[in-house]
Design a protein around this motif. Structure first.
Motif, PDB file in Angstrom:
ATOM      1  N   GLY A   1       0.787  -1.224   0.000  1.00 57.34           N
ATOM      2  CA  GLY A   1       0.000   0.000   0.000  1.00 57.34           C
ATOM      3  C   GLY A   1       0.818   1.273   0.000  1.00 57.34           C
ATOM      4  N   ARG A   2       2.144   1.157  -0.161  1.00 55.67           N
ATOM      5  CA  ARG A   2       3.011   2.334  -0.126  1.00 55.67           C
ATOM      6  C   ARG A   2       3.442   2.734  -1.525  1.00 55.67           C
ATOM      7  NH1 ARG A   2       8.724   3.038   0.362  1.00 55.67           N
ATOM      8  NH2 ARG A   2       9.051   0.797   0.693  1.00 55.67           N
ATOM      9  N   ARG A   3       3.170   3.992  -1.870  1.00 60.03           N
ATOM     10  CA  ARG A   3       3.587   4.473  -3.181  1.00 60.03           C
ATOM     11  C   ARG A   3       5.098   4.698  -3.196  1.00 60.03           C
ATOM     12  NH1 ARG A   3       0.404   8.403  -7.325  1.00 60.03           N
ATOM     13  NH2 ARG A   3       1.914   8.188  -9.024  1.00 60.03           N
ATOM     14  N   LEU A   4       5.731   4.337  -4.302  1.00 58.81           N
ATOM     15  CA  LEU A   4       7.186   4.395  -4.418  1.00 58.81           C
ATOM     16  C   LEU A   4       7.619   5.617  -5.214  1.00 58.81           C
ATOM     17  CD1 LEU A   4       7.918   0.633  -5.197  1.00 58.81           C
ATOM     18  CD2 LEU A   4       7.988   1.792  -2.973  1.00 58.81           C
ATOM     19  N   HIS A   5       8.718   6.236  -4.757  1.00 55.95           N
ATOM     20  CA  HIS A   5       9.314   7.373  -5.442  1.00 55.95           C
ATOM     21  C   HIS A   5      10.831   7.206  -5.417  1.00 55.95           C
ATOM     22  CE1 HIS A   5       5.495   9.578  -5.539  1.00 55.95           C
ATOM     23  NE2 HIS A   5       5.319   9.179  -4.283  1.00 55.95           N
ATOM     24  N   VAL A   6      11.452   7.283  -6.574  1.00 54.97           N
ATOM     25  CA  VAL A   6      12.905   7.142  -6.663  1.00 54.97           C
ATOM     26  C   VAL A   6      13.579   8.357  -6.030  1.00 54.97           C
ATOM     27  CG1 VAL A   6      14.841   7.076  -8.280  1.00 54.97           C
ATOM     28  CG2 VAL A   6      12.797   5.730  -8.735  1.00 54.97           C
ATOM     29  N   PRO A   7      14.554   8.164  -5.131  1.00 57.70           N
ATOM     30  CA  PRO A   7      15.302   9.306  -4.587  1.00 57.70           C
ATOM     31  C   PRO A   7      16.043  10.037  -5.715  1.00 57.70           C
ATOM     32  CG  PRO A   7      15.719   7.314  -3.309  1.00 57.70           C
ATOM     33  CD  PRO A   7      14.983   6.880  -4.534  1.00 57.70           C
ATOM     34  N   THR A   8      16.004  11.362  -5.697  1.00 54.24           N
ATOM     35  CA  THR A   8      16.561  12.134  -6.813  1.00 54.24           C
ATOM     36  C   THR A   8      17.774  12.967  -6.437  1.00 54.24           C
ATOM     37  OG1 THR A   8      15.019  13.944  -6.349  1.00 54.24           O
ATOM     38  CG2 THR A   8      14.330  12.287  -7.967  1.00 54.24           C
TER      39      THR A   8
ATOM     40  N   SER B   1      13.989  -2.638  -6.637  1.00 48.01           N
ATOM     41  CA  SER B   1      14.828  -2.019  -5.615  1.00 48.01           C
ATOM     42  C   SER B   1      15.195  -0.591  -5.991  1.00 48.01           C
ATOM     43  CB  SER B   1      16.094  -2.851  -5.399  1.00 48.01           C
ATOM     44  OG  SER B   1      15.780  -4.104  -4.830  1.00 48.01           O
ATOM     45  N   VAL B   2      15.398  -0.316  -7.281  1.00 44.32           N
ATOM     46  CA  VAL B   2      15.589   1.069  -7.724  1.00 44.32           C
ATOM     47  C   VAL B   2      14.344   1.883  -7.402  1.00 44.32           C
ATOM     48  CG1 VAL B   2      15.903   2.560  -9.734  1.00 44.32           C
ATOM     49  CG2 VAL B   2      17.287   0.492  -9.495  1.00 44.32           C
ATOM     50  N   ALA B   3      13.180   1.331  -7.695  1.00 48.92           N
ATOM     51  CA  ALA B   3      11.925   2.033  -7.420  1.00 48.92           C
ATOM     52  C   ALA B   3      11.767   2.343  -5.938  1.00 48.92           C
ATOM     53  CB  ALA B   3      10.742   1.203  -7.911  1.00 48.92           C
ATOM     54  N   ALA B   4      12.206   1.407  -5.091  1.00 48.57           N
ATOM     55  CA  ALA B   4      12.025   1.549  -3.641  1.00 48.57           C
ATOM     56  C   ALA B   4      13.157   2.307  -2.966  1.00 48.57           C
ATOM     57  CB  ALA B   4      11.886   0.168  -3.006  1.00 48.57           C
ATOM     58  N   GLY B   5      14.192   2.703  -3.728  1.00 46.79           N
ATOM     59  CA  GLY B   5      15.326   3.400  -3.140  1.00 46.79           C
ATOM     60  C   GLY B   5      16.328   2.497  -2.456  1.00 46.79           C
TER      61      GLY B   5
ATOM     62  N   LEU C   1       8.603  -1.396 -15.609  1.00 45.24           N
ATOM     63  CA  LEU C   1       7.433  -0.533 -15.426  1.00 45.24           C
ATOM     64  C   LEU C   1       7.366  -0.013 -13.996  1.00 45.24           C
ATOM     65  CD1 LEU C   1       4.845   0.693 -16.640  1.00 45.24           C
ATOM     66  CD2 LEU C   1       3.635  -1.343 -15.799  1.00 45.24           C
ATOM     67  N   VAL C   2       7.645  -0.865 -13.020  1.00 45.12           N
ATOM     68  CA  VAL C   2       7.645  -0.425 -11.619  1.00 45.12           C
ATOM     69  C   VAL C   2       8.657   0.703 -11.426  1.00 45.12           C
ATOM     70  CG1 VAL C   2       8.119  -1.127  -9.240  1.00 45.12           C
ATOM     71  CG2 VAL C   2       6.814  -2.648 -10.739  1.00 45.12           C
ATOM     72  N   ALA C   3       9.859   0.523 -11.973  1.00 47.06           N
ATOM     73  CA  ALA C   3      10.898   1.553 -11.825  1.00 47.06           C
ATOM     74  C   ALA C   3      10.481   2.849 -12.509  1.00 47.06           C
ATOM     75  CB  ALA C   3      12.215   1.044 -12.385  1.00 47.06           C
ATOM     76  N   ARG C   4       9.974   2.752 -13.726  1.00 50.40           N
ATOM     77  CA  ARG C   4       9.554   3.961 -14.457  1.00 50.40           C
ATOM     78  C   ARG C   4       8.446   4.704 -13.725  1.00 50.40           C
ATOM     79  NH1 ARG C   4      10.365   1.038 -19.593  1.00 50.40           N
ATOM     80  NH2 ARG C   4      11.975   2.186 -20.748  1.00 50.40           N
TER      81      ARG C   4
ATOM     82  N   ALA D   1      17.457   7.288 -11.192  1.00 53.33           N
ATOM     83  CA  ALA D   1      16.868   8.624 -11.265  1.00 53.33           C
ATOM     84  C   ALA D   1      17.435   9.344 -12.485  1.00 53.33           C
ATOM     85  CB  ALA D   1      17.172   9.404  -9.996  1.00 53.33           C
ATOM     86  N   PRO D   2      16.625  10.137 -13.187  1.00 49.01           N
ATOM     87  CA  PRO D   2      17.082  10.722 -14.458  1.00 49.01           C
ATOM     88  C   PRO D   2      18.412  11.467 -14.374  1.00 49.01           C
ATOM     89  CG  PRO D   2      14.727  11.016 -14.221  1.00 49.01           C
ATOM     90  CD  PRO D   2      15.203  10.428 -12.927  1.00 49.01           C
ATOM     91  N   GLY D   3      18.615  12.284 -13.361  1.00 45.37           N
ATOM     92  CA  GLY D   3      19.866  13.016 -13.244  1.00 45.37           C
ATOM     93  C   GLY D   3      21.042  12.103 -13.005  1.00 45.37           C
TER      94      GLY D   3
END
Length: 279
Positions: A149-156, A205-209, A229-232, A255-257
């Protein structure tokens, strides 16, 4: 907003992954039997791989008989709906064999035919389930990525020097030696390097940081269709060198940068160690 169609596809992907993971875990508890090897003696197939893919195929065919199927352990079939399910029944089979708790069921549904080139299709939904940790990663196109139930955001904001980098290696010993030369060129540029043994879990794991970057060469579509898809959907860039899409030649995620900083470094090392037919 999630459409009824995408929600239905995602629900089917995750329900099927959970059922398949439960079967694979039961078979693991009962003891693993190696059925065959593929590209090398180290590249194995277990009876559980085959049985789990059979279950997945049956569940998907029952729910959506007009869709195509593209899995690791059985023949690809083209459907009439324009959709294809891309499936790895056990990603990380060597981990599974040894009881190392990093293997997963990976199920994605794509718009397109069962083509080995991911550039020919668009991934609509995917699920990656690791039964040993009871972790379910899911994503639908345009709807974000989730761990339970936790939304994932890649650290930037992580610099390359403090990045945890994941990769994988070929089953062929000579290629692993050349890949080790690339790793030798990277190890002093990053915080550290991990080799987990499951491309699907590396991408999640990239998606989850848990990883900041991941790259690998020689992947098959079922290895990365759902995880990419999860990572994107978590905000990562996933691709190859330049404007190339991810595929068997190369997959990079981060992360893009960070991707922009890492890509030329990796390209230089590939030019030095992985060209002229070396890998």
């Amino acid at each position: 907003m999630t459409t009824p169609a995408s929600a239905g596809l995602l629900r089917l992907a995750q329900d099927t992954a959970l059922a398949a993971g439960e079967l694979a875990a039961r078979r693991r508890a009962g003891g693993v039997q190696v059925a065959a090897s593929k590209s090398s003696p180290e590249d194995i197939v277990t009876l559980a791989d085959q049985e789990t893919e059979s279950l997945i195929r049956a569940l998907l065919a029952e729910a959506r008989p007009d869709d195509g199927f593209f899995g690791e352990e059985s023949a690809a079939t083209r459907g009439t709906s324009g959709l294809t399910w891309v499936v790895d029944p056990i990603d990380g089979t060597v981990n599974y064999l040894y009881g190392f708790p990093a293997w997963a069921v990976s199920i994605a549904v794509v718009e397109g035919d069962p083509d080995p080139d991911p550039a020919t299709w668009t991934t609509l939904a995917g699920a990656v389930y690791n039964p040993t940790g009871d972790e379910l990663f899911t994503a639908a196109a345009g709807e974000g990525a989730w761990l339970g139930g936790r939304r994932l955001h890649v650290p930037t904001a992580v610099p390359l020097s403090l990045s945890l980098l994941g990769t994988g290696f070929s089953y062929r010993a000579a290629e692993r030696e050349r890949q080790a030369d690339v790793v030798r060129g990277l190890i002093g540029q990053v915080r550290d390097i991990r080799r987990i043994g499951s491309a699907a879990l590396d991408l999640c794991s990239v998606a989850a940081g848990r990883l900041n970057l991941y790259y690998e060469r020689g992947l098959n579509p079922w290895d990365h269709a759902a995880g990419a898809l999860v990572a994107r959907e978590a905000g990562a860039r996933v691709g190859g060198f330049g404007a190339e899409r991810e595929g068997g030649d190369l997959l990079i995620a981060g992360a893009p940068g960070l991707y922009r900083v890492f890509e030329p470094l990796l390209a230089d090392l590939f030019e030095e160690f992985m060209t002229d037919g070396k890998a």
